[in-house]
Design a protein around this motif. Structure first.
Motif, PDB file in Angstrom:
ATOM      1  N   ASP A 168     -38.845 -53.436  34.943  1.00 15.74           N
ATOM      2  CA  ASP A 168     -39.533 -53.929  36.135  1.00 15.74           C
ATOM      3  C   ASP A 168     -41.018 -54.148  35.843  1.00 15.74           C
ATOM      4  O   ASP A 168     -41.578 -53.554  34.907  1.00 15.74           O
TER       5      ASP A 168
ATOM      6  N   ARG B 113     -45.366 -53.821  32.389  1.00 13.43           N
ATOM      7  CA  ARG B 113     -43.920 -53.745  32.286  1.00 13.43           C
ATOM      8  C   ARG B 113     -43.508 -52.276  32.197  1.00 13.43           C
ATOM      9  O   ARG B 113     -43.980 -51.546  31.333  1.00 13.43           O
ATOM     10  N   LEU B 114     -42.634 -51.845  33.097  1.00 12.38           N
ATOM     11  CA  LEU B 114     -42.162 -50.469  33.115  1.00 12.38           C
ATOM     12  C   LEU B 114     -41.015 -50.285  32.122  1.00 12.38           C
ATOM     13  O   LEU B 114     -40.393 -51.272  31.687  1.00 12.38           O
TER      14      LEU B 114
ATOM     15  N   SER C  61     -31.997 -60.844  34.396  1.00  9.17           N
ATOM     16  CA  SER C  61     -32.384 -60.290  35.690  1.00  9.17           C
ATOM     17  C   SER C  61     -31.952 -61.257  36.781  1.00  9.17           C
ATOM     18  O   SER C  61     -32.414 -62.397  36.818  1.00  9.17           O
TER      19      SER C  61
ATOM     20  N   HIS D 121     -50.957 -55.927  36.065  1.00  9.26           N
ATOM     21  CA  HIS D 121     -49.510 -55.800  36.054  1.00  9.26           C
ATOM     22  C   HIS D 121     -49.051 -55.270  34.702  1.00  9.26           C
ATOM     23  O   HIS D 121     -49.644 -55.572  33.669  1.00  9.26           O
TER      24      HIS D 121
ATOM     25  N   ASN E 190     -38.026 -49.480  32.515  1.00  9.23           N
ATOM     26  CA  ASN E 190     -36.750 -50.047  32.972  1.00  9.23           C
ATOM     27  C   ASN E 190     -36.764 -51.567  33.053  1.00  9.23           C
ATOM     28  O   ASN E 190     -35.785 -52.183  33.477  1.00  9.23           O
TER      29      ASN E 190
ATOM     30  N   GLU F 179     -38.400 -59.949  38.853  1.00  6.47           N
ATOM     31  CA  GLU F 179     -38.561 -58.754  38.028  1.00  6.47           C
ATOM     32  C   GLU F 179     -39.654 -57.821  38.532  1.00  6.47           C
ATOM     33  O   GLU F 179     -39.887 -56.764  37.937  1.00  6.47           O
ATOM     34  N   ALA F 180     -40.339 -58.167  39.622  1.00  3.38           N
ATOM     35  CA  ALA F 180     -41.346 -57.261  40.176  1.00  3.38           C
ATOM     36  C   ALA F 180     -40.663 -56.028  40.746  1.00  3.38           C
ATOM     37  O   ALA F 180     -39.568 -56.110  41.318  1.00  3.38           O
ATOM     38  N   GLU F 181     -41.312 -54.900  40.599  1.00  3.79           N
ATOM     39  CA  GLU F 181     -40.757 -53.628  41.049  1.00  3.79           C
ATOM     40  C   GLU F 181     -40.426 -53.683  42.543  1.00  3.79           C
ATOM     41  O   GLU F 181     -41.280 -53.998  43.366  1.00  3.79           O
ATOM     42  N   GLY F 182     -39.183 -53.381  42.882  1.00  2.00           N
ATOM     43  CA  GLY F 182     -38.765 -53.317  44.277  1.00  2.00           C
ATOM     44  C   GLY F 182     -38.483 -54.647  44.932  1.00  2.00           C
ATOM     45  O   GLY F 182     -38.104 -54.691  46.108  1.00  2.00           O
TER      46      GLY F 182
ATOM     47  N   ARG G 129     -44.748 -53.778  37.446  1.00  2.00           N
ATOM     48  CA  ARG G 129     -45.498 -53.115  38.519  1.00  2.00           C
ATOM     49  C   ARG G 129     -46.874 -53.739  38.648  1.00  2.00           C
ATOM     50  O   ARG G 129     -47.571 -53.940  37.647  1.00  2.00           O
TER      51      ARG G 129
ATOM     52  N   HIS H  39     -45.044 -62.983  43.749  1.00  7.84           N
ATOM     53  CA  HIS H  39     -45.449 -62.170  42.601  1.00  7.84           C
ATOM     54  C   HIS H  39     -45.978 -63.033  41.452  1.00  7.84           C
ATOM     55  O   HIS H  39     -46.776 -62.559  40.640  1.00  7.84           O
TER      56      HIS H  39
END
Length: 291
Positions: A284, A279-280, A225, A277, A282, A229-232, A286, A266
């Motif tokens: 990321d 892990r999604l 990455s 929190h 993809n 790695e946090a979403e957005g 969240r 984060h």
């Protein structure tokens, strides 16, 4: 402003040169305001006597630097509310270097903690404050001076049972108490040695190497990455910190499968008990506030 500029000229300057300087500044006074005139006064020799201006400027800068070294100081005062007021007078060159480093962390283009809950950017002075804290945490201890026989290090002591609870308290050696959540976050960073104590203050762990992510592991994380790695979040991974997904206090291993690359904001949130929190699919991460 004219008088001040003339007084600042070298004492051994020829009278003829000083007269030319005065005439030039009087003429400038019909075109420029006092602030502009002061700046012109500092550079007047470049206009009327360029052949000696560089040498005189070098002497003036040397005198200013010597004066700055004598005036350099820093004081810290605990305010009693969990904060410390830091006041400093440093040479301009040092301040410029600090500003450059801080602005790398505090740039409004970055999203990690530079916005308020309403979406507005934090004021510049607050962003610099957060940036200063982050800068201190990312300093390479291997490049710091030897202190007491060892590289300059922060040691955090905490009881093992306290470490495993959300409401525990740790103690920075020679400093202030911090929460267990903050101690767990610091334990992810190679700059901090966590000293975990058992009964009768027996040292159970003193930050063994395997607790800390190596440079090779960080490079592997960057390949996985390029950003936080946090979403957005698009903070560059080179500015991020390696986080133990399962805390080492809970038996989490220091390997890539248990690692997450998180920016400072984060990383703090990952250790904040008021947030969950996950892990999604993809990859990321969240964050959601606990209800």
């Amino acid at each position: 402003m004219i008088v001040n500029a003339l007084d600042d000229l070298p004492a051994d300057l020829e009278v003829e040169v000083k007269t030319k300087a005065e005439e030039a500044l009087v003429a400038y006074a019909t075109q420029f305001d006092p602030t502009q005139l002061r700046r012109l006064g500092r550079r007047i020799l470049e206009v009327i006597a360029p052949e000696i201006a560089e040498a005189e400027e070098a002497k003036r800068l040397a005198a200013e630097e010597a004066h700055a070294r004598k005036k350099t100081r820093l004081s810290m005062r605990r305010l009693g509310d969990g904060t410390t007021r830091i006041a400093a007078v440093v040479p301009d060159a040092c301040a410029d270097r600090l500003a450059t480093n801080l602005e790398a962390f505090a740039s409004p283009r970055r999203e990690d903690g530079t916005r308020t809950e309403t979406g507005d950017y934090l004021p510049y002075h607050r962003r610099l404050g957060h940036a200063f804290c982050q800068l201190l945490e990312t300093l390479d201890p291997a490049r710091l001076p030897i202190h007491g026989g060892d590289a300059t290090t922060v040691i955090v002591t905490i009881d093992l049972d306290q470490l495993r609870t959300e409401a525990g308290i740790a103690q920075v050696l020679g400093g202030s108490p911090i929460t267990a959540a903050e101690a767990r976050r610091l334990a992810c960073t190679a700059n901090i040695i966590p000293a975990v104590l058992g009964g009768d203050s027996e040292v159970l762990d003193l930050g063994r190497k395997e607790r800390l992510f190596t440079a090779a592991q960080r490079r592997a994380l960057l390949l996985r990455s390029a950003t936080c790695e946090a979403e957005g979040c698009d903070i560059p991974g080179t500015w991020a910190e390696a986080h133990h997904w399962i805390a080492w206090a809970q038996g989490g291993a220091t390997d890539l499968d248990n690692a997450a690359l998180l920016c400072s904001h984060h990383h703090h949130r990952a250790h904040d008990p008021t947030y969950l929190h996950e892990r999604l699919p993809n990859g990321d991460i969240r964050f959601t506030r606990r209800t």
